[in-house]
Design a protein around this motif. Structure first.
Motif, short mmCIF file in Angstrom:
data_model
loop_
_atom_site.label_atom_id
_atom_site.label_comp_id
_atom_site.label_asym_id
_atom_site.label_seq_id
_atom_site.Cartn_x
_atom_site.Cartn_y
_atom_site.Cartn_z
N ALA A 2 -153.56 -9.05 46.83
CA ALA A 2 -153.30 -7.56 46.90
C ALA A 2 -154.34 -6.81 47.83
CB ALA A 2 -153.14 -7.03 45.52
N THR A 3 -155.38 -7.41 47.72
CA THR A 3 -156.50 -6.72 48.60
C THR A 3 -156.21 -7.24 49.96
OG1 THR A 3 -158.19 -7.02 46.74
CG2 THR A 3 -159.19 -6.78 48.79
N LEU B 10 -153.44 -7.80 51.44
CA LEU B 10 -152.44 -7.01 52.10
C LEU B 10 -152.96 -5.58 52.21
CD1 LEU B 10 -149.38 -7.19 52.64
CD2 LEU B 10 -148.82 -6.74 50.06
N GLN B 11 -153.61 -5.11 51.28
CA GLN B 11 -154.14 -3.48 51.51
C GLN B 11 -154.77 -3.53 52.64
OE1 GLN B 11 -153.28 -1.11 50.22
NE2 GLN B 11 -154.84 0.50 49.98
N ASP C 17 -150.18 -6.43 56.32
CA ASP C 17 -149.19 -7.40 56.85
C ASP C 17 -149.08 -8.57 55.94
OD1 ASP C 17 -148.31 -8.35 60.14
OD2 ASP C 17 -148.62 -9.84 58.52
#
Lengths: 222, 309
Positions: free
Chosen positions: A69-70, A72-73, A77
């Motif tokens: 999640a990190t 992605l944040q 992408d």
């Protein structure tokens, strides 16, 4: 109760289920004390250093969601976030022998490895500013109403993720913003000051106050 | 005792924000101060907790397989191995085969990752191109709006200029007419009208005629009261016409017997021999029928010399 995802190969599924029972931070929230969790994480790294792939699977079950999640944040992408998460677990596997629990927890080490890789990718592609411009305030992760609930939130109200999010939500908005840009934006001090149109000293003070308050609030859970 | 500056450096360090100079100072402080080391560690843990504030995202199912495969490949290539693990010589052959296969797998994986990376780059370029296109479109739209506004403004200016031009034309026409009138002042015909026998001699009358404007003024005082059913009518006697030309019925102030009228003739006047006022039937007549009450001599031209003072 087993919470092993059905997609994992047999050995991994068993390991993840076992991990969930040992340290349910990311699954049930029936958390063991923070120190015990950190000790368990460190023990897994020691087992990985001895070549135990089941330990890697267990660590994956503990860390993969927040790390992915990190990533992605930061990267926004999915493919790149997968690449970076993959690289971090490989790095944990390969460097597990040099891990020193005295210098920090396995989780903070993994987060550091992940951020360094993700931010390097952003800088390499020189697209930081564009990504930040695209980021709307509701995407910053503090808008409880707008942000999707964390997977861990769905499991339990006593989940670590939820506790941290609640703690961050209590910070003044300017401190939250500065911490967010520093953590997810990969900006330098000066770039954060420019982005927020504030003096550099103000930014440093906000980061210091915000991080100290966060430490005081969530220390008992970390 | 940790001072505020060290606390600040510790916080910045936890987020990897230290500048090179700050890093050197902070690390030397770390070496000397166990309390600072403890605080730095706590702050790094707090910073790592920010990972939980990212919006929830589930890693894809294949990621775990990919990691496991990568670890297996690395071990097969002779990467890091579990400590204390011994490999006997007879086992080298199968390991060599496995290593060969692993190398092939690694080479294939590398090709796959390279192509994936290129695909990601292409996606980025596509996004960038899309943004540039949108930017250009926005710019064109902005220019179109500006041009449209300028065109509207120009049209309004043009309309205003047209109106102003019409006003100027009117002013020029007025000015020209005034000039013409002023220039033809010398050609004005002025005549005193005298009472004919039977009409009170205290009647005074004067007529002025402007040939260029074909317009005249008649002023009379002490004109006798009109009999019932009668009107006074002005006539202009032009030698070019066989009969006097009517200047119209004149309106008399019944109380004072005064007349001040501007008149036009029913036919154009080329030259004036005399003015006359006759008493006609109510509403006037096309040709004079009643008795003449006022009659002028031949009109004179006005003198344009300044009067001597």
């Amino acid at each position: 109760m087993s919470i092993a995802p059905s997609y994992l190969p047999g050995a991994w599924a068993a390991a993840v289920a076992a991990a969930a029972e040992v340290r349910p931070m990311t699954a049930t929230g029936e958390g063991a004390p923070a120190d015990e969790r950190a000790i368990a994480d460190a023990r897994l790294l020691r087992r990985m250093a001895a070549g135990d792939r089941d330990a890697l699977a267990e660590l994956y079950g503990r860390f993969s969601r927040p790390l992915y999640a990190t990533a992605l944040q930061i990267l926004r992408d999915a493919a790149e976030a997968q690449d970076v998460t993959h690289d971090v677990f490989i790095a944990l596997w390969e460097k597990s022998a040099v891990f020193e629990s005295e210098r920090g927890t396995a989780f903070s080490w993994a987060v550091t490895l992940l951020r360094n890789r993700a931010i390097d990718r952003i800088r390499t592609r020189q697209r930081r500013s564009r990504l930040l411009d695209e980021a709307a305030p509701a995407d910053l992760g503090y808008d409880e109403a707008a942000a999707p609930p964390a997977a861990d939130d769905r499991a339990s109200s006593r989940d670590d993720a939820r506790a941290v999010r609640a703690a961050v939500a209590t910070l003044p908005a300017d401190q939250r913003r500065a911490l967010h840009l520093a953590f997810f934006g990969g900006l330098t001090q000066q770039e954060i000051a420019s982005q927020l149109n504030e003096p550099l000293g103000t930014i440093k003070a906000r980061i210091r106050r915000g991080l100290h308050k966060l430490r005081d609030t969530v220390a008992h859970r970390l | 005792m940790i001072d505020e500056h060290q606390e600040e450096l510790a916080a910045l360090s936890a987020l990897d924000l230290l500048e090179p100079g700050e890093r050197a100072a902070f690390e030397s402080g770390l070496d000397r101060d166990p309390a600072l080391r403890a605080q730095a560690r706590e702050l790094r843990e707090a910073a790592a907790a920010l990972a939980f504030t990212a919006p929830a995202a589930e890693p894809p199912p294949e990621l775990a397989d990919r990691i496991l495969a990568s670890v297996a490949t690395r071990e097969a290539r002779g990467g890091r191995r579990p400590a204390g693990r011994l490999i006997s010589f007879p086992s080298l052959l199968p390991w060599a085969i496995a290593a060969g296969l692993a190398l092939c797998s690694a080479w294939t994986a590398r090709l796959y990752l390279n192509s994936r990376s290129e695909a990601a780059m292409l996606r980025d370029q596509q996004v960038l191109a899309g943004l540039e296109l949108r930017s250009v479109r926005n710019q064109l739209e902005a220019e179109r709006i500006v041009n449209q506004r300028e065109l509207t403004d120009t049209r309004q200016d043009l309309a205003a200029a047209g109106r102003r031009l019409s006003e100027l034309h009117q002013e020029i026409a007025d000015f020209t007419r005034a000039q013409k009138a002023s220039g033809s002042l010398a050609s004005y015909n002025i005549a005193d009208l005298a009472s004919t026998p039977g009409v009170p001699s205290q009647t005074l009358a004067v007529a002025v005629w402007c040939p260029s404007m074909q317009e005249g003024i008649l002023a009379v005082s002490n004109l006798p009261r009109l009999p019932a059913g009668k009107d006074y009518q002005l006539w202009v006697i032009d030698p070019h016409y066989p009969a006097p030309v009517s200047g119209g019925v004149i309106s008399v102030n019944a109380t004072t017997g005064e007349v001040y009228v501007t008149f036009r003739t029913v036919q154009p006047i080329r030259s004036i021999a005399k003015f006359a006022v006759s008493l006609e039937r109510k509403g006037g007549a096309p040709e004079p029928q009643g008795p003449i009450v006022l009659l002028s001599d031949s009109p004179r031209q006005p003198s344009l010399q300044k009067p001597e003072t």
